[in-house]
Motif scaffolding. Structure first.
Motif, PDB file in Angstrom:
ATOM      1  N   THR A   8       0.850  -1.189   0.000  1.00 60.78           N
ATOM      2  CA  THR A   8       0.000   0.000   0.000  1.00 60.78           C
ATOM      3  C   THR A   8       0.886   1.240   0.000  1.00 60.78           C
ATOM      4  O   THR A   8       2.019   1.211   0.473  1.00 60.78           O
ATOM      5  N   CYS A   9       0.348   2.313  -0.538  1.00 64.71           N
ATOM      6  CA  CYS A   9       1.098   3.563  -0.631  1.00 64.71           C
ATOM      7  C   CYS A   9       0.356   4.668   0.118  1.00 64.71           C
ATOM      8  O   CYS A   9      -0.867   4.795  -0.015  1.00 64.71           O
ATOM      9  N   LEU A 255      -1.918   1.780  -8.276  1.00 64.09           N
ATOM     10  CA  LEU A 255      -1.370   2.156  -6.975  1.00 64.09           C
ATOM     11  C   LEU A 255      -0.748   3.546  -7.021  1.00 64.09           C
ATOM     12  O   LEU A 255      -0.876   4.320  -6.070  1.00 64.09           O
TER      13      LEU A 255
END
Length: 319
Positions: A8-9, A255
């Motif tokens: 995850t960012c 993402l």
């Protein structure tokens, strides 16, 4: 039960929107990013020297553009009937020397303006291996399939690479102090160097990037880690088992979008994507009433969007 590790960012503090000016530099993976920015009609400019892989080559391209230093005939080489620059991609090559100079210097002019006005600069590194022209020790951007006997090859140290990345930042900031930097490491595997050599090269670049990402306006996007740790399967590579395939590129882009593109822009992207797909539609019967009505509705949709965002232009390919 989870069968993969998802990366995850965090949402960036200085996100990209439709008023942003994005410059993309570096390896062939940056071209995938360019395709996305182009499809969704963001303001962008990319690779004035063509695709470049190592930090020294990218640094030189930035230096030339920032200083608006134009090339002269004595900086070109002639090989196999073509004139070329060892600093540039082969897309600039031509049998006419003046044509090569015109192409190169035009891109430097555009690159100078783009870097001065950029809100975000995305730099994608490919390899820490560099080739040096034996005649003068110059590190080249492209070997142009010239005999390897005319080059020496070595790997940059992490310290050399880190110093080069810092120089890129300082050069751009000398003409644009408001810019945000995003570094990425290309997930493309440089297996011609060897498996272990490619892994070591990526490790050197990762260390250099993380030595450089020490402030709010300099960030790292983990394209490399997404490919290797999140996707982690050969089905996400093209047939050559080297380049990410379309599924992988789309996933990495999704993402990037979630952390770097602001929400209002993401909503607009949905509309733009629908228009782009409609423009790409090929009718069985272009003269049918149904298709003509389809075109009328599409024109209305484009007109509504452009009334709110006049800077967005579409290329209409129709009979």
């Amino acid at each position: 039960m989870k069968f993969r590790t998802e990366i995850t960012c965090k949402k960036a503090s200085q996100q990209i929107d439709y008023s942003s000016q994005v410059v993309l530099l570096g390896s062939c993976f940056s071209d995938h990013m360019v395709d996305k920015f182009d499809h969704f009609k963001f303001n962008h400019f990319s690779n004035p020297f063509g695709i470049l892989f190592n930090p020294f080559a990218i640094e030189k391209a930035i230096e030339q553009c920032v200083s608006a230093s134009y090339y002269t005939k004595d900086q070109l080489n002639q090989e196999g009937g073509s004139w070329l620059s060892l600093d540039h991609h082969s897309q600039f090559n031509n049998s006419d020397q003046d044509t090569v100079l015109t192409r190169i210097n035009h891109q430097i002019k555009l690159g100078h303006t783009a870097l001065k006005n950029a809100s975000h600069v995305i730099i994608t590194l490919g390899t820490a291996w560099v080739y040096q022209w034996q005649e003068n020790g110059q590190t080249v951007g492209n070997c142009h399939k010239i005999s390897q006997k005319k080059f020496s090859k070595r790997m940059l140290s992490a310290e050399e690479a880190s110093t080069s990345l810092s120089a890129m930042i300082q050069q751009i900031r000398s003409v644009n102090n408001e810019v945000n930097f995003i570094f990425t490491l290309s997930p493309v595997r440089h297996l011609k160097d060897g498996f272990m050599e490619n892994a070591l090269s990526k490790a050197v670049l990762l260390q250099a990037i993380h030595q450089t990402v020490t402030e709010a306006t300099v960030s790292y996007f983990p394209a490399y880690e997404i490919m290797l740790d999140d996707l982690r399967d050969y089905r996400f590579y093209k047939d050559d088992m080297i380049h990410p395939n379309e599924v992988a590129v789309n996933y990495i882009w999704s993402l990037f979008k979630s952390c770097w593109l602001d929400e209002s822009s993401q909503e607009l992207m949905v509309e733009i994507d629908e228009i782009q797909k409609s423009l790409a539609h090929r009718p069985f019967d272009p003269d049918s009433k149904a298709h003509k009505r389809f075109i009328e509705k599409l024109d209305e949709k484009i007109a509504r969007l452009q009334s709110k965002h006049p800077q967005i232009k579409f290329h209409k390919k129709r009979k």
